[in-house]
Write an enzyme that holds these catalytic residues in place. Structure first.
Site, PDB file in Angstrom:
ATOM      1  N   SER A   1       0.779  -1.308  -0.147  1.00  0.00           N
ATOM      2  CA  SER A   1       0.047  -0.165  -0.188  1.00  0.00           C
ATOM      3  C   SER A   1       0.892   1.271  -0.058  1.00  0.00           C
ATOM      4  CB  SER A   1      -1.124  -0.089   1.195  1.00  0.00           C
ATOM      5  OG  SER A   1      -2.044   1.140   1.032  1.00  0.00           O
TER       6      SER A   1
ATOM      7  N   GLU B   1      -9.474  -4.623  -4.392  1.00  0.00           N
ATOM      8  CA  GLU B   1      -9.162  -3.654  -3.644  1.00  0.00           C
ATOM      9  C   GLU B   1      -9.868  -2.454  -3.012  1.00  0.00           C
ATOM     10  OE1 GLU B   1      -5.566  -3.378  -2.932  1.00  0.00           O
ATOM     11  OE2 GLU B   1      -4.473  -4.026  -4.348  1.00  0.00           O
TER      12      GLU B   1
ATOM     13  N   HIS C   1      -8.139  -5.321  -0.316  1.00  0.00           N
ATOM     14  CA  HIS C   1      -6.656  -4.718   0.106  1.00  0.00           C
ATOM     15  C   HIS C   1      -5.962  -5.181   1.135  1.00  0.00           C
ATOM     16  CE1 HIS C   1      -3.938  -1.551  -0.329  1.00  0.00           C
ATOM     17  NE2 HIS C   1      -3.989  -0.968   1.039  1.00  0.00           N
TER      18      HIS C   1
END
Length: 500
Positions: free
Chosen positions: A198, A318, A410
């Site tokens: 991320s 995500e 995610h």
């Protein structure tokens, strides 16, 4: 294997002094090791400087405090009782107690949108990878929020200057510490894999475009980067002005305000900006023309990044988590504002690929592609011209993930790549079944990441990516290879450009 008779000592030398670690069930760990001087007092909002040397042996048995941040959870950041402090620039080194030396080194950069996170948060710990993969694992803290990722340099003066990109400078300092000191821990300073997830993955790719990072790592892994989210100095300075206007005492308060109060003010600003400028994040790297000369996504597109081997990929879903967050979710109103402020003529062709963005599932896919997938494919295609690239997509979504409407969300790959069989997200995802498939996937993914860390190449079954075939390895219950996934959607995103 633990071959060889060498056994790592508890007390090891560093450039600043000797430290004593502790044994932990077949591992030896050194925790809370300062890699810079505390960024407090006159060093607040300044580039990191080396720590003061110490005499004798410093105890390194406990993790240091996390950077100041909102209290979320110990999985991804600080819980209600987690110690936090501006004196946070410490790192941890973990490795098998016995075995050959030197070992490959994995340095992991945590995520959290530059506002939450920490090396000791549950999602980013690497003890299992160090134990199963026989690597030296390094996790480090970097400054978060406005203290690390907002351009406040306009409020400095000759007597009290303020530096830019402090979070990036912290990351450079940690990598320099590893290069200078890791040999004492049995690690190979010339066999360093820089990995991140991320915001950590965006940091990894950003460092790949920075001349100052040359020679500090040898290969890179970027899991779910949002590489198009980097902004210019003017935009960051405008947000900084909004923050300063809200502070009691104005700019003078930047040097004295309580860190938690600054965290709260920054969080309020981030939410307000997200309404006005969808997909823009207040916090993040800033193109300052100095430390960061150009937009990382453009440097990668042009094939001008540091020519290190790269694994890069995204998760299939995500957007499911982000659609549940006020500051990040897409709405019809925000879509209008996004295109009006960036590339208005791209609105019609892009939204046509998502049925106009009218259904929740279409909005989730839009967020996935806007923030993560489309920029990553562009970055991979450019970098493949100068170094080997392996691209993946994480599709694994067992029954509980689907029941919760999360899918392959995610960060859900983290437990697999870090070899954690009892990780929280993996336990949630397999609560209704799929445990056997998850165990097999953990072995495949962690083995692939470790092979890359040892050799600079993915396993033979995973072919490299290039700008023509765009071969992408899909990790799922049964893995598969896809050539140029979703080319029609990929092509429409080429008409859009992020905020300048």
């Amino acid at each position: 294997m633990d071959g060889g008779g060498w056994r790592v000592p508890l007390v090891v030398p560093t450039a600043s002094g000797r430290i004593r670690g502790r044994r932990e069930a077949g591992l030896t760990a050194w925790r809370g090791v300062p890699f810079t001087a505390p960024p407090v007092g006159p060093l607040r909002l300044r580039a990191p400087v080396p720590p003061e040397p110490w005499a004798g042996v410093r105890e390194a048995a406990a993790d240091g405090p996390l950077p100041p941040q909102p209290r979320t959870s110990t999985l991804t950041g600080a819980g209600l009782r987690t110690p936090t402090s501006e004196d946070c620039l410490t790192l941890s080194v973990v490795r098998r107690t016995a075995g050959d030396a030197p070992k490959p080194v994995v340095v992991f950069v945590y995520g959290g949108a530059y506002g939450i996170g920490g090396a000791s948060a549950g999602a980013y710990r690497g003890e299992t990878l160090a134990a199963t993969g026989d690597v030296v694992f390094v996790g480090f803290n970097y400054r978060l929020g406005a203290l690390g990722w907002l351009d406040l340099s306009a409020y400095g003066d000759d007597e009290h200057p303020i530096d830019t990109n402090l979070g990036l400078r912290d990351q450079l300092a940690a990598l320099a510490w590893v290069r200078a000191n890791i040999a004492a821990f049995g690690g190979d300073p010339h066999d360093v894999t820089l990995a991140g997830e991320s915001a950590g993955a965006t940091s990894v790719l950003t460092l790949m475009t920075m001349p100052a990072a040359r020679g500090l790592f040898d290969r890179a892994i970027a899991e779910s980067p949002a590489i198009a989210s980097v902004h210019n100095a003017d935009r960051s300075a405008g947000w900084a002005a909004e923050l300063v206007d809200e502070l009691p005492g104005g700019a003078a308060a930047l040097r004295t305000i309580d860190a938690d109060a600054l965290v709260g003010a920054t969080l309020r600003l981030d939410v307000a900006v997200s309404d006005r400028q969808p997909a823009a994040r207040v916090l993040g790297p800033v193109v300052d023309g100095d430390l960061l000369p150009d937009y990382p996504v453009e440097v990668l597109r042009r094939g001008e990044a540091l020519p290190v081997p790269l694994i890069i990929g995204t998760n299939a879903d995500e957007g499911t988590l982000f659609q549940r967050m006020r500051a990040l979710r897409a709405t019809p109103v925000r879509l209008e504002r996004l295109f009006d402020a960036t590339v208005p003529e791209a609105k019609e062709p892009v939204l046509a690929a998502y049925a106009g963005g009218r259904r929740p599932r279409d909005l989730e896919r839009f967020v996935t592609d806007l923030m993560f997938w489309a920029p990553s494919v562009e970055a991979a295609a450019g970098h493949a011209a100068v170094a080997p690239v392996w691209m993946y997509r994480f599709d694994f979504a067992p029954p509980a993930s689907r029941a919760l409407r999360l899918g392959a969300a995610h960060s859900f790959e983290l437990d697999h790549v870090l070899a954690r069989r009892d990780g929280f997200t993996r336990r949630v995802a397999t609560a209704l079944g799929g445990g056997r498939a998850a165990r097999a996937l953990t072995l495949r993914m962690s083995s692939a990441w470790l092979a890359f860390a040892r050799t600079g190449s993915a396993p033979d079954w995973w072919p490299p990516f290039d700008a023509v075939t765009r071969r992408t390895w899909v990790f799922d219950r049964v893995d598969r290879l896809e050539g140029d996934p979703r080319p029609d959607v990929r092509s429409v995103w080429r008409s859009w450009r992020p905020y300048g």
